[in-house]
Design a protein around this motif. Structure first.
Motif, PDB file in Angstrom:
ATOM      1  N   LEU A  12     -59.154  67.963  38.639  1.00 43.82           N
ATOM      2  CA  LEU A  12     -58.452  68.511  39.698  1.00 43.82           C
ATOM      3  C   LEU A  12     -57.786  69.637  39.057  1.00 43.82           C
ATOM      4  O   LEU A  12     -57.271  70.762  39.653  1.00 43.82           O
ATOM      5  CB  LEU A  12     -57.428  67.759  40.354  1.00 43.82           C
ATOM      6  N   GLY A  13     -57.149  69.364  37.781  1.00 40.58           N
ATOM      7  CA  GLY A  13     -56.262  70.198  37.054  1.00 40.58           C
ATOM      8  C   GLY A  13     -57.102  71.610  36.633  1.00 40.58           C
ATOM      9  O   GLY A  13     -56.509  72.814  36.497  1.00 40.58           O
ATOM     10  N   GLU A  14     -58.463  71.305  36.397  1.00 39.56           N
ATOM     11  CA  GLU A  14     -59.317  72.382  35.687  1.00 39.56           C
ATOM     12  C   GLU A  14     -60.192  73.056  36.653  1.00 39.56           C
ATOM     13  O   GLU A  14     -60.628  74.314  36.732  1.00 39.56           O
ATOM     14  CB  GLU A  14     -60.081  71.637  34.774  1.00 39.56           C
ATOM     15  N   ASP A  15     -60.462  72.487  37.682  1.00 38.32           N
ATOM     16  CA  ASP A  15     -61.918  73.059  38.897  1.00 38.32           C
ATOM     17  C   ASP A  15     -61.069  72.965  40.161  1.00 38.32           C
ATOM     18  O   ASP A  15     -60.842  72.119  40.749  1.00 38.32           O
ATOM     19  CB  ASP A  15     -62.633  72.012  38.586  1.00 38.32           C
ATOM     20  N   PRO A  16     -60.664  74.410  40.585  1.00 35.55           N
ATOM     21  CA  PRO A  16     -60.379  74.485  41.847  1.00 35.55           C
ATOM     22  C   PRO A  16     -61.047  74.268  43.018  1.00 35.55           C
ATOM     23  O   PRO A  16     -60.733  73.864  44.064  1.00 35.55           O
ATOM     24  CB  PRO A  16     -59.800  75.885  42.008  1.00 35.55           C
ATOM     25  N   GLN A  17     -62.472  74.212  42.643  1.00 34.84           N
ATOM     26  CA  GLN A  17     -63.546  73.563  43.694  1.00 34.84           C
ATOM     27  C   GLN A  17     -63.247  72.297  44.216  1.00 34.84           C
ATOM     28  O   GLN A  17     -63.202  72.139  45.453  1.00 34.84           O
ATOM     29  CB  GLN A  17     -64.909  73.972  43.227  1.00 34.84           C
ATOM     30  N   LEU A  18     -63.032  71.371  43.227  1.00 31.43           N
ATOM     31  CA  LEU A  18     -62.644  69.866  43.580  1.00 31.43           C
ATOM     32  C   LEU A  18     -61.670  69.882  44.698  1.00 31.43           C
ATOM     33  O   LEU A  18     -61.425  69.148  45.617  1.00 31.43           O
ATOM     34  CB  LEU A  18     -62.586  69.172  42.444  1.00 31.43           C
ATOM     35  N   MET A  19     -60.593  70.570  44.302  1.00 36.41           N
ATOM     36  CA  MET A  19     -59.271  70.570  44.972  1.00 36.41           C
ATOM     37  C   MET A  19     -59.448  71.090  46.382  1.00 36.41           C
ATOM     38  O   MET A  19     -58.920  70.749  47.479  1.00 36.41           O
ATOM     39  CB  MET A  19     -58.117  71.488  44.299  1.00 36.41           C
ATOM     40  N   GLU A  20     -60.339  72.083  46.454  1.00 37.36           N
ATOM     41  CA  GLU A  20     -60.632  72.782  47.694  1.00 37.36           C
ATOM     42  C   GLU A  20     -61.474  71.861  48.498  1.00 37.36           C
ATOM     43  O   GLU A  20     -61.273  71.639  49.717  1.00 37.36           O
ATOM     44  CB  GLU A  20     -61.540  74.061  47.462  1.00 37.36           C
ATOM     45  N   LEU A  21     -62.564  71.144  47.956  1.00 37.39           N
ATOM     46  CA  LEU A  21     -63.290  70.322  48.584  1.00 37.39           C
ATOM     47  C   LEU A  21     -62.412  69.156  49.283  1.00 37.39           C
ATOM     48  O   LEU A  21     -62.572  68.769  50.561  1.00 37.39           O
ATOM     49  CB  LEU A  21     -64.200  69.635  47.816  1.00 37.39           C
ATOM     50  N   LEU A  22     -61.432  68.590  48.486  1.00 35.52           N
ATOM     51  CA  LEU A  22     -60.690  67.612  49.029  1.00 35.52           C
ATOM     52  C   LEU A  22     -59.340  68.086  49.937  1.00 35.52           C
ATOM     53  O   LEU A  22     -58.634  67.202  50.387  1.00 35.52           O
ATOM     54  CB  LEU A  22     -59.937  66.815  47.806  1.00 35.52           C
ATOM     55  N   GLY A  23     -59.457  69.351  50.280  1.00 35.94           N
ATOM     56  CA  GLY A  23     -58.214  69.940  51.253  1.00 35.94           C
ATOM     57  C   GLY A  23     -58.133  68.895  52.396  1.00 35.94           C
ATOM     58  O   GLY A  23     -56.506  68.659  52.791  1.00 35.94           O
ATOM     59  N   PRO A  24     -58.931  68.765  53.306  1.00 36.75           N
ATOM     60  CA  PRO A  24     -58.582  68.067  54.535  1.00 36.75           C
ATOM     61  C   PRO A  24     -57.956  66.551  54.089  1.00 36.75           C
ATOM     62  O   PRO A  24     -57.084  66.248  55.021  1.00 36.75           O
ATOM     63  CB  PRO A  24     -60.149  67.697  55.272  1.00 36.75           C
ATOM     64  N   VAL A  25     -58.328  65.794  53.186  1.00 38.75           N
ATOM     65  CA  VAL A  25     -57.916  64.590  52.728  1.00 38.75           C
ATOM     66  C   VAL A  25     -56.554  64.805  52.189  1.00 38.75           C
ATOM     67  O   VAL A  25     -55.657  63.961  52.632  1.00 38.75           O
ATOM     68  CB  VAL A  25     -58.615  63.972  51.639  1.00 38.75           C
ATOM     69  N   MET A  26     -56.181  65.727  51.508  1.00 41.33           N
ATOM     70  CA  MET A  26     -54.986  66.076  51.076  1.00 41.33           C
ATOM     71  C   MET A  26     -54.098  66.412  52.426  1.00 41.33           C
ATOM     72  O   MET A  26     -52.928  65.912  52.153  1.00 41.33           O
ATOM     73  CB  MET A  26     -54.843  67.366  49.917  1.00 41.33           C
ATOM     74  N   ALA A  27     -54.534  67.053  53.249  1.00 36.91           N
ATOM     75  CA  ALA A  27     -53.408  67.802  54.223  1.00 36.91           C
ATOM     76  C   ALA A  27     -53.129  66.439  55.008  1.00 36.91           C
ATOM     77  O   ALA A  27     -52.035  66.259  55.468  1.00 36.91           O
ATOM     78  CB  ALA A  27     -54.192  68.668  55.086  1.00 36.91           C
ATOM     79  N   LEU A  28     -54.128  65.436  55.330  1.00 44.24           N
ATOM     80  CA  LEU A  28     -53.665  64.136  56.106  1.00 44.24           C
ATOM     81  C   LEU A  28     -52.724  63.251  55.234  1.00 44.24           C
ATOM     82  O   LEU A  28     -51.893  62.846  55.909  1.00 44.24           O
ATOM     83  CB  LEU A  28     -55.035  63.671  56.303  1.00 44.24           C
ATOM     84  N   ALA A  29     -52.963  63.090  53.913  1.00 42.49           N
ATOM     85  CA  ALA A  29     -52.205  62.332  53.336  1.00 42.49           C
ATOM     86  C   ALA A  29     -50.838  62.858  53.054  1.00 42.49           C
ATOM     87  O   ALA A  29     -49.761  62.134  53.055  1.00 42.49           O
ATOM     88  CB  ALA A  29     -52.817  62.073  51.894  1.00 42.49           C
TER      89      ALA A  29
END
Length: 225
Positions: free
Chosen positions: A133-150
């Motif tokens: 997650l710290g190295e690849d912004p693509q993974l962070m972007e994919l998880l966006g809806p989960v993070m927003a809910l959490a």
């Protein structure tokens, strides 16, 4: 059309109710209920490295079975739930199991329990997730809806202040969860954990000299910085 032999064998309503009743009768404050268990197993299903039942079952079951037949039944239901997630992802049929909260306008779906479980699933391989997650912004972007809910549910803390999601935004994030899981699953298949990443995770999880031999349990929420 998918044939019956290819369609996943998910738990039916009776089996879900049975597992839900058991978990509610044998969990304490902060333990996962059915929606949380589904979130946990979902994170493991799409994650970077296999997590065996011996490792995740302690996150779900917190006391020994007093009845052998009941114990075997609960373990069979958990195994079927776990297997169904992978099968559902394979045929784009995944749906999260969500809880309900009472509001002034009636019951509404809540992702709080599912997100808590998902976070704990990530914690079981925290080193791999956090590093990527710290190295690849693509993974962070994919998880966006989960993070927003959490974040909205207070499961994860955020460095910046976030406004609460509107009802429509919340529902939109819920609707995106199946796609998120499928995309994250494909991400790790396309970009698997490297040997160096796995070695770093193993070193991180090794107990320090002088402790009780058990690595400290990660608190949920540590996978986002």
């Amino acid at each position: 059309m998918t044939s019956k032999t290819e369609w996943p064998s998910s738990l039916d309503d009776r089996e879900l109710d049975e597992l839900d009743r058991y978990l509610r009768a044998h969990t304490g404050e902060g333990d996962l209920l059915l929606d949380g268990v589904h979130g946990l197993l979902s994170a493991l299903a799409v994650g970077p490295l296999l997590v065996l039942p011996d490792e995740w079952l302690p996150e779900v079951l917190h006391e020994p079975f007093t009845d052998k037949d009941e114990g075997n039944r609960v373990l069979a239901l958990l195994a079927k739930l776990n297997d169904s997630i992978v099968a559902e992802l394979d045929v784009d049929a995944y749906e999260p199991i969500l809880g309900e909260v009472e509001t002034e306008t009636g019951p509404m779906l809540s992702a709080a329990g599912w997100c808590e479980g998902f976070s704990r699933g990530i914690d079981l391989r925290a080193g791999l997730w956090e590093g990527r997650l710290g190295e690849d912004p693509q993974l962070m972007e994919l998880l966006g809806p989960v993070m927003a809910l959490a974040v909205d549910e207070g499961i994860l803390s955020a460095d910046a202040e976030f406004e609460k999601l509107s009802d429509d935004e919340y529902d939109e994030c819920l609707a995106q969860l199946p796609g998120v899981l499928g995309a994250v699953n494909q991400y790790w298949l396309a970009k698997p954990a490297t040997e160096a990443e796995v070695e770093a995770m193993v070193r991180q999880q090794q107990p320090a000299a002088g402790d009780d031999g058990n690595p400290p349990r990660q608190r949920s929420g540590h996978w986002v910085h």
